[in-house]
Design a protein around this motif. Structure first.
Motif, PDB file in Angstrom:
ATOM      1  N   ALA A  53      -3.516 -10.735   4.847  1.00  0.00           N
ATOM      2  CA  ALA A  53      -3.419  -9.735   5.117  1.00  0.00           C
ATOM      3  C   ALA A  53      -1.817  -8.981   4.028  1.00  0.00           C
ATOM      4  O   ALA A  53      -1.787  -8.281   2.946  1.00  0.00           O
ATOM      5  N   ILE A  54      -1.099  -9.973   3.526  1.00  0.00           N
ATOM      6  CA  ILE A  54       0.122 -10.362   2.881  1.00  0.00           C
ATOM      7  C   ILE A  54      -0.199 -10.769   1.562  1.00  0.00           C
ATOM      8  O   ILE A  54      -0.659 -10.133   0.614  1.00  0.00           O
ATOM      9  N   PRO A  56      -3.405 -10.133  -0.337  1.00  0.00           N
ATOM     10  CA  PRO A  56      -4.240  -9.517  -1.451  1.00  0.00           C
ATOM     11  C   PRO A  56      -3.421  -8.286  -1.452  1.00  0.00           C
ATOM     12  O   PRO A  56      -3.380  -7.766  -1.966  1.00  0.00           O
ATOM     13  N   SER A  57      -2.491  -7.885  -0.338  1.00  0.00           N
ATOM     14  CA  SER A  57      -1.867  -6.709  -0.451  1.00  0.00           C
ATOM     15  C   SER A  57      -0.557  -7.026  -1.662  1.00  0.00           C
ATOM     16  O   SER A  57      -0.029  -6.063  -2.518  1.00  0.00           O
ATOM     17  N   GLU A  58       0.086  -7.870  -1.675  1.00  0.00           N
ATOM     18  CA  GLU A  58       1.102  -8.269  -2.956  1.00  0.00           C
ATOM     19  C   GLU A  58       0.494  -8.364  -4.164  1.00  0.00           C
ATOM     20  O   GLU A  58       0.787  -7.580  -5.438  1.00  0.00           O
ATOM     21  N   ALA A  60      -2.018  -6.645  -5.147  1.00  0.00           N
ATOM     22  CA  ALA A  60      -2.907  -5.429  -5.363  1.00  0.00           C
ATOM     23  C   ALA A  60      -1.326  -4.804  -5.725  1.00  0.00           C
ATOM     24  O   ALA A  60      -1.483  -3.735  -6.708  1.00  0.00           O
ATOM     25  N   LYS A  61      -0.765  -4.780  -5.535  1.00  0.00           N
ATOM     26  CA  LYS A  61       0.611  -4.264  -5.444  1.00  0.00           C
ATOM     27  C   LYS A  61       1.509  -4.284  -6.962  1.00  0.00           C
ATOM     28  O   LYS A  61       1.810  -4.007  -7.802  1.00  0.00           O
ATOM     29  N   SER A  62       1.764  -5.468  -6.577  1.00  0.00           N
ATOM     30  CA  SER A  62       2.439  -6.142  -8.027  1.00  0.00           C
ATOM     31  C   SER A  62       1.803  -7.264  -8.595  1.00  0.00           C
ATOM     32  O   SER A  62       2.562  -7.898  -9.766  1.00  0.00           O
ATOM     33  N   ALA A  67       2.074 -12.062  -5.784  1.00  0.00           N
ATOM     34  CA  ALA A  67       1.137 -12.988  -4.846  1.00  0.00           C
ATOM     35  C   ALA A  67       1.146 -14.362  -4.951  1.00  0.00           C
ATOM     36  O   ALA A  67       1.127 -14.592  -3.714  1.00  0.00           O
ATOM     37  N   GLN A 133      -5.481 -17.156   2.932  1.00  0.00           N
ATOM     38  CA  GLN A 133      -5.676 -16.925   1.550  1.00  0.00           C
ATOM     39  C   GLN A 133      -6.653 -16.496   0.672  1.00  0.00           C
ATOM     40  O   GLN A 133      -6.913 -14.982   0.216  1.00  0.00           O
ATOM     41  N   GLY A 136      -8.399 -13.673   2.630  1.00  0.00           N
ATOM     42  CA  GLY A 136      -8.001 -12.972   2.058  1.00  0.00           C
ATOM     43  C   GLY A 136      -8.018 -12.048   0.551  1.00  0.00           C
ATOM     44  O   GLY A 136      -8.570 -10.649   0.353  1.00  0.00           O
TER      45      GLY A 136
END
Length: 209
Positions: A53-54, A56-58, A60-62, A67, A133, A136
């Motif tokens: 979860a964390i 791929p979210s990171e 996309a965001k940063s 990541a 990972q 994700g």
């Protein structure tokens, strides 16, 4: 991939429960070992879910560099978690065994396999984050290939003399998990979407534009 994992689980159980020369002692011991191991196993599954979860979210965001930093920290935490779980289980086993059985023969049969399963915790720490990972980041093909090769290794080991004793079955699983961990780490550091080489190439391409 899930089919391969299920086959590994079924094969390990089949060989462990099929050891009949000791009147069912090995079968009873295997059930106890798996119950003890499962106490810590849920932590590995939680780490896998967090990585899936964390990361791929990171990404996309940063971006990939952040990541990668998050993934590195998760791998670090997973190694520490695996070592902690392994040590806790190793030292707790003598106190846990009497809670599951009062038969001296079964208690004795549990000790060595339980010690091997404690080492499994150490190996499986980074393994589950590596799997998380890849899930994700949707690297399903590579993850499936790694798992299928591991399944072939495990089945081959179980068909050897290792499959004739409970300690051998647990050692086979330890080798299987060790292969998985090494393969996942190699993929992460050298070939994956967050590999050093790939991120450096992205950085160089961005600078040249």
């Amino acid at each position: 991939r899930q089919i391969a994992i299920n086959l590994c689980t079924i094969a390990s159980s089949r060989y462990a429960l099929g050891i009949g020369k000791d009147g069912g002692i090995s079968a009873a011991a295997y059930g106890i070992v798996m119950q003890i191991y499962t106490i810590g196993f849920v932590v590995h599954v939680a780490m896998q879910g967090a990585a899936a979860a964390i990361i791929p979210s990171e990404l996309a965001k940063s971006g990939d560099r952040k990541a990668q930093n998050v993934a590195d920290r998760l791998f670090g935490w997973s190694m520490l978690t695996g070592l902690t779980l392994g040590l806790l289980q190793y030292f707790a086993v003598p106190h846990l065994i009497p809670l599951f059985t009062t038969l001296p023969a079964v208690q004795e049969a549990v000790r060595k396999p339980a010690a091997i399963s404690a080492i499994l915790h150490v190996v499986n720490g980074p393994r589950f984050v590596g799997e998380g990972q890849m899930i994700g980041l949707k690297s399903f093909r590579e993850l499936t290939a790694i798992t299928c090769v591991g399944m072939c290794i495990l089945l081959g080991l179980l068909k050897s003399s290792l499959g004739k004793s409970l300690e051998g079955v647990m050692i086979s699983n330890l080798i299987f998990c060790s292969y998985q961990t090494v393969a996942l780490l190699i993929h992460y550091f050298m070939f994956g979407k967050l590999s050093r080489k790939r991120i450096q190439q992205h950085t160089n391409d961005a600078k040249s534009q």
